[in-house]
Motif scaffolding. Structure first.
Motif, PDB file in Angstrom:
ATOM      1  N   HIS A   5       0.848  -1.106  -0.065  1.00 32.22           N
ATOM      2  CA  HIS A   5       0.114   0.225  -0.235  1.00 32.22           C
ATOM      3  C   HIS A   5       0.824   1.152  -0.022  1.00 32.22           C
ATOM      4  O   HIS A   5       1.954   1.259   0.394  1.00 32.22           O
ATOM      5  CB  HIS A   5      -1.115   0.129   1.094  1.00 32.22           C
ATOM      6  N   LEU A   6       0.171   2.113  -0.276  1.00 31.84           N
ATOM      7  CA  LEU A   6       0.843   3.532  -0.194  1.00 31.84           C
ATOM      8  C   LEU A   6       0.242   4.362   1.099  1.00 31.84           C
ATOM      9  O   LEU A   6      -0.796   4.321   1.372  1.00 31.84           O
ATOM     10  CB  LEU A   6       0.616   4.593  -1.293  1.00 31.84           C
ATOM     11  N   ILE A   7       1.097   4.776   1.832  1.00 35.61           N
ATOM     12  CA  ILE A   7       0.671   5.387   3.175  1.00 35.61           C
ATOM     13  C   ILE A   7       0.656   6.769   2.975  1.00 35.61           C
ATOM     14  O   ILE A   7       1.780   7.464   2.913  1.00 35.61           O
ATOM     15  CB  ILE A   7       1.645   5.028   4.334  1.00 35.61           C
ATOM     16  N   VAL A   8      -0.342   7.652   3.206  1.00 37.02           N
ATOM     17  CA  VAL A   8      -0.592   8.840   2.881  1.00 37.02           C
ATOM     18  C   VAL A   8      -0.884   9.630   4.053  1.00 37.02           C
ATOM     19  O   VAL A   8      -1.844   9.248   4.899  1.00 37.02           O
ATOM     20  CB  VAL A   8      -1.790   9.284   1.947  1.00 37.02           C
ATOM     21  N   PRO A   9      -0.177  10.682   4.758  1.00 32.41           N
ATOM     22  CA  PRO A   9      -0.256  11.457   5.742  1.00 32.41           C
ATOM     23  C   PRO A   9      -1.954  11.982   5.740  1.00 32.41           C
ATOM     24  O   PRO A   9      -2.305  12.407   4.703  1.00 32.41           O
ATOM     25  CB  PRO A   9       0.850  12.561   5.817  1.00 32.41           C
ATOM     26  N   ALA A  10      -2.571  11.886   6.886  1.00 29.60           N
ATOM     27  CA  ALA A  10      -3.847  12.376   6.992  1.00 29.60           C
ATOM     28  C   ALA A  10      -4.026  13.297   8.105  1.00 29.60           C
ATOM     29  O   ALA A  10      -3.984  12.893   9.146  1.00 29.60           O
ATOM     30  CB  ALA A  10      -4.677  11.343   7.004  1.00 29.60           C
ATOM     31  N   GLY A  11      -4.414  14.621   7.794  1.00 29.44           N
ATOM     32  CA  GLY A  11      -4.539  15.536   9.015  1.00 29.44           C
ATOM     33  C   GLY A  11      -6.117  15.547   9.232  1.00 29.44           C
ATOM     34  O   GLY A  11      -6.385  15.712  10.365  1.00 29.44           O
ATOM     35  N   ASP A  12      -6.873  15.417   8.275  1.00 27.53           N
ATOM     36  CA  ASP A  12      -8.537  15.287   8.688  1.00 27.53           C
ATOM     37  C   ASP A  12      -8.581  14.025   7.789  1.00 27.53           C
ATOM     38  O   ASP A  12      -9.009  13.960   6.677  1.00 27.53           O
ATOM     39  CB  ASP A  12      -9.114  16.553   8.080  1.00 27.53           C
ATOM     40  N   LEU A  13      -8.836  12.995   8.626  1.00 29.64           N
ATOM     41  CA  LEU A  13      -9.064  11.624   8.113  1.00 29.64           C
ATOM     42  C   LEU A  13     -10.638  11.724   7.314  1.00 29.64           C
ATOM     43  O   LEU A  13     -10.826  11.069   6.183  1.00 29.64           O
ATOM     44  CB  LEU A  13      -9.026  10.568   9.167  1.00 29.64           C
ATOM     45  N   ASP A  14     -11.533  12.408   7.818  1.00 32.70           N
ATOM     46  CA  ASP A  14     -12.940  12.512   7.565  1.00 32.70           C
ATOM     47  C   ASP A  14     -12.957  13.017   5.989  1.00 32.70           C
ATOM     48  O   ASP A  14     -13.424  12.489   4.880  1.00 32.70           O
ATOM     49  CB  ASP A  14     -13.834  13.362   8.091  1.00 32.70           C
ATOM     50  N   ALA A  15     -12.036  14.037   5.907  1.00 33.22           N
ATOM     51  CA  ALA A  15     -12.250  15.102   4.813  1.00 33.22           C
ATOM     52  C   ALA A  15     -11.417  14.138   3.632  1.00 33.22           C
ATOM     53  O   ALA A  15     -11.848  13.910   2.375  1.00 33.22           O
ATOM     54  CB  ALA A  15     -11.453  16.189   5.010  1.00 33.22           C
ATOM     55  N   GLN A  16     -10.233  13.729   3.964  1.00 35.43           N
ATOM     56  CA  GLN A  16      -9.375  12.894   2.871  1.00 35.43           C
ATOM     57  C   GLN A  16     -10.205  11.626   2.512  1.00 35.43           C
ATOM     58  O   GLN A  16     -10.143  11.214   1.389  1.00 35.43           O
ATOM     59  CB  GLN A  16      -7.987  12.460   3.558  1.00 35.43           C
ATOM     60  N   GLU A  17     -10.893  10.758   3.544  1.00 37.60           N
ATOM     61  CA  GLU A  17     -11.690   9.570   3.063  1.00 37.60           C
ATOM     62  C   GLU A  17     -12.744   9.939   2.094  1.00 37.60           C
ATOM     63  O   GLU A  17     -12.824   9.296   1.236  1.00 37.60           O
ATOM     64  CB  GLU A  17     -12.186   8.988   4.565  1.00 37.60           C
ATOM     65  N   ALA A  18     -13.278  11.205   2.282  1.00 35.55           N
ATOM     66  CA  ALA A  18     -14.378  11.673   1.349  1.00 35.55           C
ATOM     67  C   ALA A  18     -13.782  12.008   0.185  1.00 35.55           C
ATOM     68  O   ALA A  18     -14.676  11.833  -1.071  1.00 35.55           O
ATOM     69  CB  ALA A  18     -15.071  12.743   2.082  1.00 35.55           C
ATOM     70  N   PHE A  19     -12.545  12.667   0.079  1.00 37.79           N
ATOM     71  CA  PHE A  19     -12.298  13.002  -1.133  1.00 37.79           C
ATOM     72  C   PHE A  19     -11.805  11.824  -1.902  1.00 37.79           C
ATOM     73  O   PHE A  19     -12.158  11.705  -3.016  1.00 37.79           O
ATOM     74  CB  PHE A  19     -10.833  13.779  -0.816  1.00 37.79           C
ATOM     75  N   TYR A  20     -11.128  10.878  -1.288  1.00 37.36           N
ATOM     76  CA  TYR A  20     -10.725   9.451  -2.219  1.00 37.36           C
ATOM     77  C   TYR A  20     -12.025   8.740  -2.484  1.00 37.36           C
ATOM     78  O   TYR A  20     -12.085   8.110  -3.706  1.00 37.36           O
ATOM     79  CB  TYR A  20      -9.779   8.774  -1.498  1.00 37.36           C
ATOM     80  N   THR A  21     -12.840   8.659  -1.539  1.00 41.88           N
ATOM     81  CA  THR A  21     -14.228   7.816  -2.141  1.00 41.88           C
ATOM     82  C   THR A  21     -14.844   8.552  -3.134  1.00 41.88           C
ATOM     83  O   THR A  21     -15.749   7.817  -3.883  1.00 41.88           O
ATOM     84  CB  THR A  21     -15.118   7.374  -0.792  1.00 41.88           C
ATOM     85  N   GLY A  22     -14.923  10.114  -3.071  1.00 45.75           N
ATOM     86  CA  GLY A  22     -15.551  10.792  -4.176  1.00 45.75           C
ATOM     87  C   GLY A  22     -14.829  10.282  -5.400  1.00 45.75           C
ATOM     88  O   GLY A  22     -15.395  10.725  -6.497  1.00 45.75           O
ATOM     89  N   LEU A  23     -13.617  10.182  -5.700  1.00 48.81           N
ATOM     90  CA  LEU A  23     -12.891   9.750  -6.778  1.00 48.81           C
ATOM     91  C   LEU A  23     -13.063   8.326  -7.327  1.00 48.81           C
ATOM     92  O   LEU A  23     -12.916   7.868  -8.394  1.00 48.81           O
ATOM     93  CB  LEU A  23     -11.238   9.951  -6.584  1.00 48.81           C
TER      94      LEU A  23
END
Length: 107
Positions: A5-23
């Protein structure tokens, strides 16, 4: 050997999860506000808070291997850490990019 996997730093997990699931990625699992694993079915992106980052603040390529000791035989000074689910070593490629080699522990 395979890209784990690629490990990506997350400051706001909710926002980043929403971004990637939106993609179009799918959430495989989530561990509270610490970590979320998202996938396209082939590659997994791990969104990680500071406590889950092997190299703080950096995107890290993580490669799963069958025999960590054999892979590290020609890497002098490699330090192996053992966690609850894996043994791993954090290395740097020639350009200074972090790479994690890991071997899953038997269940």
């Amino acid at each position: 050997m395979k890209i784990g996997h690629l490990i990506v730093p997350a400051g706001d997990l909710d926002a980043q999860e929403a971004f990637y699931t939106g993609l179009g990625l799918t959430t495989r699992f989530r561990d509270g506000d610490r970590y979320a694993a998202l996938t396209d079915g082939t590659v997994t992106i791990g969104l990680a808070d500071a406590s889950q980052q092997p190299v703080p603040g950096r995107v890290v390529l993580s490669i799963q291997v069958d025999d960590l000791d054999a892979c590290l035989a020609n890497v002098p000074g490699a330090v192996v850490e053992t966690g609850p689910h894996e043994r791993r070593a954090v290395l740097s490629d020639p350009a200074g990019n972090p790479v994690v080699l890991y071997e899953r522990l038997p269940s």
